[in-house]
Design a protein around this motif. Structure first.
Motif, PDB file in Angstrom:
ATOM      1  N   ASN A 161       0.859  -1.065   0.039  1.00 51.30           N
ATOM      2  CA  ASN A 161       0.091   0.142  -0.069  1.00 51.30           C
ATOM      3  C   ASN A 161       0.863   1.257   0.040  1.00 51.30           C
ATOM      4  OD1 ASN A 161      -2.906  -1.074  -0.091  1.00 51.30           O
ATOM      5  ND2 ASN A 161      -2.587  -1.734   2.117  1.00 51.30           N
ATOM      6  N   LYS A 162       0.487   2.177  -0.671  1.00 47.85           N
ATOM      7  CA  LYS A 162       1.306   3.380  -0.759  1.00 47.85           C
ATOM      8  C   LYS A 162       0.656   4.519   0.157  1.00 47.85           C
ATOM      9  CE  LYS A 162       3.610   1.671  -4.239  1.00 47.85           C
ATOM     10  NZ  LYS A 162       2.997   0.386  -4.251  1.00 47.85           N
ATOM     11  N   PRO A 163       1.344   5.709   0.233  1.00 51.03           N
ATOM     12  CA  PRO A 163       1.065   6.779   1.141  1.00 51.03           C
ATOM     13  C   PRO A 163      -0.194   7.450   0.408  1.00 51.03           C
ATOM     14  CG  PRO A 163       3.367   6.765   0.916  1.00 51.03           C
ATOM     15  CD  PRO A 163       2.999   5.601  -0.061  1.00 51.03           C
ATOM     16  N   THR A 164      -1.125   7.919   1.255  1.00 52.09           N
ATOM     17  CA  THR A 164      -2.172   8.348   0.907  1.00 52.09           C
ATOM     18  C   THR A 164      -2.358   9.981   1.041  1.00 52.09           C
ATOM     19  OG1 THR A 164      -3.365   7.907   2.941  1.00 52.09           O
ATOM     20  CG2 THR A 164      -3.723   6.357   1.183  1.00 52.09           C
ATOM     21  N   GLU A 165      -3.206  10.490   0.358  1.00 47.35           N
ATOM     22  CA  GLU A 165      -3.355  12.025   0.257  1.00 47.35           C
ATOM     23  C   GLU A 165      -4.444  12.490   1.604  1.00 47.35           C
ATOM     24  OE1 GLU A 165      -4.288  13.548  -3.595  1.00 47.35           O
ATOM     25  OE2 GLU A 165      -2.260  13.338  -4.243  1.00 47.35           O
ATOM     26  N   ARG A 198       3.735   6.894   4.800  1.00 51.96           N
ATOM     27  CA  ARG A 198       2.983   5.856   5.482  1.00 51.96           C
ATOM     28  C   ARG A 198       3.978   5.125   6.445  1.00 51.96           C
ATOM     29  NH1 ARG A 198      -1.722   3.524   3.525  1.00 51.96           N
ATOM     30  NH2 ARG A 198      -2.325   1.446   4.150  1.00 51.96           N
ATOM     31  N   LEU A 199       3.301   4.591   7.247  1.00 53.80           N
ATOM     32  CA  LEU A 199       4.161   3.706   8.246  1.00 53.80           C
ATOM     33  C   LEU A 199       3.278   2.574   8.603  1.00 53.80           C
ATOM     34  CD1 LEU A 199       6.881   3.348  10.286  1.00 53.80           C
ATOM     35  CD2 LEU A 199       5.462   4.396  11.950  1.00 53.80           C
ATOM     36  N   MET A 229       7.294   4.590   4.187  1.00 57.47           N
ATOM     37  CA  MET A 229       7.271   5.064   2.861  1.00 57.47           C
ATOM     38  C   MET A 229       7.210   6.675   2.903  1.00 57.47           C
ATOM     39  SD  MET A 229       4.746   2.591   0.697  1.00 57.47           S
ATOM     40  CE  MET A 229       5.022   0.763   0.751  1.00 57.47           C
ATOM     41  N   LEU A 230       7.736   7.405   1.995  1.00 51.97           N
ATOM     42  CA  LEU A 230       7.729   8.642   1.745  1.00 51.97           C
ATOM     43  C   LEU A 230       7.547   9.095   0.119  1.00 51.97           C
ATOM     44  CD1 LEU A 230      10.518  10.293   4.030  1.00 51.97           C
ATOM     45  CD2 LEU A 230       7.950  10.499   4.541  1.00 51.97           C
ATOM     46  N   ASN A 231       6.562   9.684  -0.012  1.00 51.11           N
ATOM     47  CA  ASN A 231       6.413   9.971  -1.516  1.00 51.11           C
ATOM     48  C   ASN A 231       6.410  11.529  -1.685  1.00 51.11           C
ATOM     49  OD1 ASN A 231       5.034   9.369  -4.240  1.00 51.11           O
ATOM     50  ND2 ASN A 231       3.978  10.722  -3.771  1.00 51.11           N
ATOM     51  N   PHE A 232       7.214  11.718  -2.696  1.00 56.56           N
ATOM     52  CA  PHE A 232       7.390  13.316  -3.093  1.00 56.56           C
ATOM     53  C   PHE A 232       6.858  13.748  -4.494  1.00 56.56           C
ATOM     54  CE2 PHE A 232      10.843  11.688  -0.177  1.00 56.56           C
ATOM     55  CZ  PHE A 232      11.077  12.624   0.807  1.00 56.56           C
ATOM     56  N   LEU A 242      10.077   6.582  -1.745  1.00 54.11           N
ATOM     57  CA  LEU A 242      11.318   6.019  -1.081  1.00 54.11           C
ATOM     58  C   LEU A 242      10.387   4.891  -0.242  1.00 54.11           C
ATOM     59  CD1 LEU A 242      13.578   8.949  -0.082  1.00 54.11           C
ATOM     60  CD2 LEU A 242      13.675   7.559  -1.910  1.00 54.11           C
ATOM     61  N   ILE A 243      11.024   3.582  -0.133  1.00 50.10           N
ATOM     62  CA  ILE A 243      10.455   2.663   0.753  1.00 50.10           C
ATOM     63  C   ILE A 243      11.454   1.796   1.465  1.00 50.10           C
ATOM     64  CG2 ILE A 243       9.165   0.466   0.816  1.00 50.10           C
ATOM     65  CD1 ILE A 243       7.983   1.107  -2.026  1.00 50.10           C
ATOM     66  N   ALA A 244      11.487   2.108   2.836  1.00 49.69           N
ATOM     67  CA  ALA A 244      12.444   1.335   3.674  1.00 49.69           C
ATOM     68  C   ALA A 244      11.950   0.333   4.641  1.00 49.69           C
ATOM     69  CB  ALA A 244      13.352   2.254   4.607  1.00 49.69           C
ATOM     70  N   GLN A 245      12.301  -0.963   4.683  1.00 54.93           N
ATOM     71  CA  GLN A 245      11.750  -2.062   5.381  1.00 54.93           C
ATOM     72  C   GLN A 245      12.939  -2.812   6.304  1.00 54.93           C
ATOM     73  OE1 GLN A 245       8.578  -4.314   3.512  1.00 54.93           O
ATOM     74  NE2 GLN A 245       8.849  -5.879   4.993  1.00 54.93           N
ATOM     75  N   TYR A 246      12.518  -3.034   7.341  1.00 53.42           N
ATOM     76  CA  TYR A 246      13.288  -3.978   8.462  1.00 53.42           C
ATOM     77  C   TYR A 246      12.640  -5.127   8.856  1.00 53.42           C
ATOM     78  CZ  TYR A 246      16.156  -5.476  12.111  1.00 53.42           C
ATOM     79  OH  TYR A 246      16.970  -6.217  13.035  1.00 53.42           O
ATOM     80  N   THR A 247      13.215  -6.340   8.903  1.00 52.34           N
ATOM     81  CA  THR A 247      12.587  -7.508   9.502  1.00 52.34           C
ATOM     82  C   THR A 247      13.361  -8.280  10.247  1.00 52.34           C
ATOM     83  OG1 THR A 247      10.910  -7.564   7.710  1.00 52.34           O
ATOM     84  CG2 THR A 247      11.227  -9.548   8.854  1.00 52.34           C
TER      85      THR A 247
END
Length: 794
Positions: A161-165, A198-199, A229-232, A242-247
């Protein structure tokens, strides 16, 4: 939640279904059209001339999926499993019988996995939780033109899922049997006029479903993951995501169910029977120290079992055992960052850049004998018979740059791709009875560069031609060192040269040697570091015609896919230190396919199907013998088809159904200590499988809703090794999941579920160690598992 809660959960489920029978209808979950990016552009799934299945995030939640393997439950032609039963370890996907079961960390699979447009190279880094997902796409058949090498069988793509407005948030809590507690949540919204964020977070912990008589229960999970996520919006036509993930995963696993087995008169493994006189021995027990054999067993036959009273590990269930190795399981930390830049350059041309960097650090341990604590002094660590430890540190960088556009009747896409993988991994068996610890360490490097292009030309509104081509250059290096040693001892050179391996290890005449390898070639196990390299250039392509009429479309064409060559890393070192012995060539698949996509009843019914024929050159067959695995080039041909139905007739009903059939034939060449075999079934290729789901949703008073569903998937008989023996055959099984959901309003929903409702013992993997240790180890899926979920939307 204890197993005693199961009857009460059943009563809740059945009472809820009965209470809903007199209510009115509500909308369906599966009636919506799904927009996919299978051809790297947004299209209605029904307009894409590719055999594929796709599910939205809402549909995945409705079906109760929460890890990367669950998609196989309702996808025709797809089988997904783990070779050890631990979903955080090696994830194995098979599409139309195309799979790679090699569990060596340095191998890539022929079913490509993608996350948010980025390729995931290692099967050991692919078993991750699925949370906050927009959709999942499963493409069947070669996809090499647009997705590159290692997509000969197809691909599985997870899109987050992407960041929303606008602000949105959700939270889900799960409580279930085996002490399971799960928490997931997401928050999304604008951070400024041009930036959205988005987090999403995931947590799951349970106590394990394998009952351990000697300690903590096994196959327990403790996993946390976070994705930001950050969408510019750089301009009206340009954006950067930008998408960053840690597991992090910490599981107790690496355990098996053991059965007595032996080598039969035909040279293949077979299970022992009670009082079998043909080579099955006795379970190790309170015997004088020094009477055990190399593996730590007692009895002349060197077996785990007393076959006069038992032919399995003696614990009375496939979900019970005696495991005393305190480091069994998976411990893995993985992280990734992906940057997707998109810019509409002109009305007809769009630029897309996808840059990805990922790391994975994993340790793995297993105890494969299901025995209790050691009873003999020569085992200084108090462990049972055989344990195995492995490590893997993987870094990967990839960059894809592509342009796509439209000119008149022509849609086009072109691009370039770069991939660099560095993998540092090791594996070590420990034989405590002899204090023998053979260990290998390997460093591998893969560098890939490719260029591709594809066109869609519409001759008429009804007739479309698709043609594409890709060139790939693949360079691989391997450094391998095998050091057999015991505590306090120097490295032991058992065989020294290839001639020593052939005469001492196998006892065969020298004519059994692989051609092209001098007999004085050093052996892998001599303690030296051996370096290998190879470079391959291959092309992939596609030519296809589609014809549309009304709401229907038929397509047919030919495609060529490739999978990169590489190197084996034998855990026993019993091979010559020569590229011919440890290397394998790229596999090439020429696929012929005819398919249809149809809609009926004003779109309420979708019926899609395809038939195919696969002709392989240098098929990479998985061969497991003793304690090591190898990839061997073979010849093969596959043929089959699948049919998928989605029906939403109204009145709150949804129906999914699918069937798949595949006939595989693989000819395996002879190697030292083996003979050529023909017409073998490919591993994880069930000749017949099916899936089905029925869901009913009702309106209650004051806007409340109630829904009930039952879903099932059936997997027919399959093998887990290219050498088809009784010990590597899995019988057919059917898994049934059921749930009831109640929502008084849009703000929250409560779901009660039961997975594996019939408590089916589903054999999902096995290793035949008959020739080495007189037994076979097996992996069974989870037993019946009941629980409840509460989801809240804000």
């Amino acid at each position: 939640m204890s197993t005693s809660t199961l009857p009460s959960l059943r009563r809740v489920l059945f009472t809820a279904v009965a209470a809903a029978l007199a209510t009115a209808a509500q909308a369906q979950v599966f009636e919506e059209e799904i927009i996919v990016t299978a051809q790297k552009k947004a299209q209605n799934m029904q307009d894409v001339g590719v055999s594929m299945s796709a599910f939205t995030g809402q549909q995945m939640e409705t079906l109760g999926w929460d890890n990367s393997l669950d998609v196989a439950k309702q996808t025709p032609g797809l089988i997904a499993t783990s070779n050890t039963g631990d979903t955080g370890n090696i994830a194995l996907f098979s599409i139309r019988g195309v799979s790679q079961l090699d569990f060596a960390e340095g191998q890539e699979a022929p079913i490509a996995q993608y996350r948010d447009q980025a390729y995931v190279s290692s099967p050991g880094a692919s078993g991750v939780p699925s949370f906050d997902i927009e959709r999942i796409e499963v493409l069947r058949g070669p996809q090499g033109t647009l997705y590159g090498r290692n997509a000969t069988g197809g691909l599985v793509h997870y899109i987050s899922n992407k960041p929303t407005e606008e602000f949105e948030a959700n939270f889900t809590a799960t409580a279930a049997e085996f002490g399971q507690l799960g928490l997931t949540g997401a928050v999304s919204g604008p951070l400024s006029d041009s930036v959205q964020g988005r987090l999403a977070v995931y947590h799951n912990k349970d106590d394990g479903y394998i009952k351990n008589r000697t300690g903590q229960d096994m196959r327990a999970d403790d996993t946390q993951s976070v994705r930001g996520m950050l969408n510019f919006d750089i301009s009206e036509d340009t954006s950067l995501l930008l998408i960053a993930q840690y597991t992090t995963m910490d599981t107790r696993g690496g355990v098996y169910h053991a059965r007595a087995s032996k080598i039969g008169d035909d040279g293949l493994g077979q299970f022992c029977t009670l009082n079998d006189p043909g080579g099955c021995g006795v379970y190790r027990g309170d015997q004088p120290v020094g009477n055990q054999d190399f593996f730590g067993f007692y009895g002349d036959a060197g077996s785990l079992f007393d076959n006069s009273v038992a032919i399995d590990d003696g614990d009375g269930s496939v979900w019970k055992g005696s495991f005393d190795y305190d480091r069994s399981g998976v411990n893995r930390d993985s992280s990734s960052i992906t940057a997707t830049f998109e810019s509409q350059l002109t009305d007809g041309v769009k630029l897309v850049s996808v840059t990805d960097y990922s790391e994975s650090d994993k340790t793995y341990g297993e105890e494969d004998d299901s025995t209790g604590p050691s009873q003999y002094a020569s085992d200084p660590y108090g462990y049972g018979m055989v344990i195995y430890n492995a490590t893997a540190e993987i870094t990967q960088f990839s960059e894809e740059l592509r342009l796509n556009g439209t000119v008149g009747n022509l849609d086009w896409i072109t691009g370039a791709y770069y991939l660099k993988i560095d993998d540092d991994f090791s594996g070590a068996f420990v034989f405590p009875s002899d204090q023998y610890w053979p260990k290998f360490a390997a460093d591998s490097s893969t560098e890939t560069l490719s260029a591709f292009g594809q066109i869609d030309y519409r001759f008429t509104d009804a007739l479309l031609l698709t043609a594409g081509l890709r060139w790939t250059n693949d360079a691989k290096d391997l450094s391998y060192q095998m050091v057999p040693f015991g505590p306090g001892l120097e490295a032991i050179n058992f065989y020294g040269t290839y001639e020593g391996i052939l005469t001492n290890a196998f006892g065969l005449p020298l004519s059994a040697a692989l051609p092209g390898i001098p007999l004085d070639t050093p052996s892998l196990e001599n303690g030296d570091k051996h370096d290998f390299s190879r470079e391959d250039g291959e092309w992939s392509g596609k030519a296809q015609l589609e014809y549309s009429f009304g709401d229907h479309m038929i397509y047919g064409g030919v495609s060529r896919g490739t999978k990169g060559g590489g190197f084996n890393t034998p855990s026993d070192g019993l091979d010559a230190a020569h590229e011919r012995a440890v290397g394998f060539d790229p596999e090439i698949l020429t696929a012929y396919e005819i398919g249809m996509k149809t809609e009926w009843l004003d779109g309420a019914l979708r019926l899609n199907g395809s038939i195919y024929y696969y002709d392989y050159e240098n098929f990479q067959a998985f061969y497991f013998a003793g304690t090591t695995s190898l990839m061997i080039n073979s010849e093969a041909e596959f043929k089959g088809g699948e049919l998928e139905l989605i029906y939403s007739p109204g009145d709150g009903w949804d129906v999914l159904a699918g069937v798949s059939t595949v006939d595989t034939s693989v000819d395996v060449p002879a190697r030292p200590a083996s003979a050529a075999v023909t017409d073998q079934k490919a591993p994880l290729s069930s000749e017949f499988s099916w899936n089905a789901m029925v869901r009913k949703q009702w309106d209650l008073s004051n806007g409340a809703t109630l829904a009930a569903q039952v879903a099932a998937n059936h997997v027919g008989e399959q093998y887990f090794n290219i050498i088809n023996a009784d010990t590597t055959r899995g019988g057919d099984y059917t898994l049934v999941d059921a749930s009831v959901s109640y929502s008084p309003c849009d703000a929250w929903e409560l779901t009660v579920f039961v997975n594996n409702l019939t408590d089916e013992e589903a054999l999902t993997y096995s290793y035949d160690i008959s020739s080495f240790g007189k037994y076979t180890i097996q992996v069974f899926g989870p037993p019946r598992w009941a629980g409840a979920k509460l989801k809240m939307n804000f």
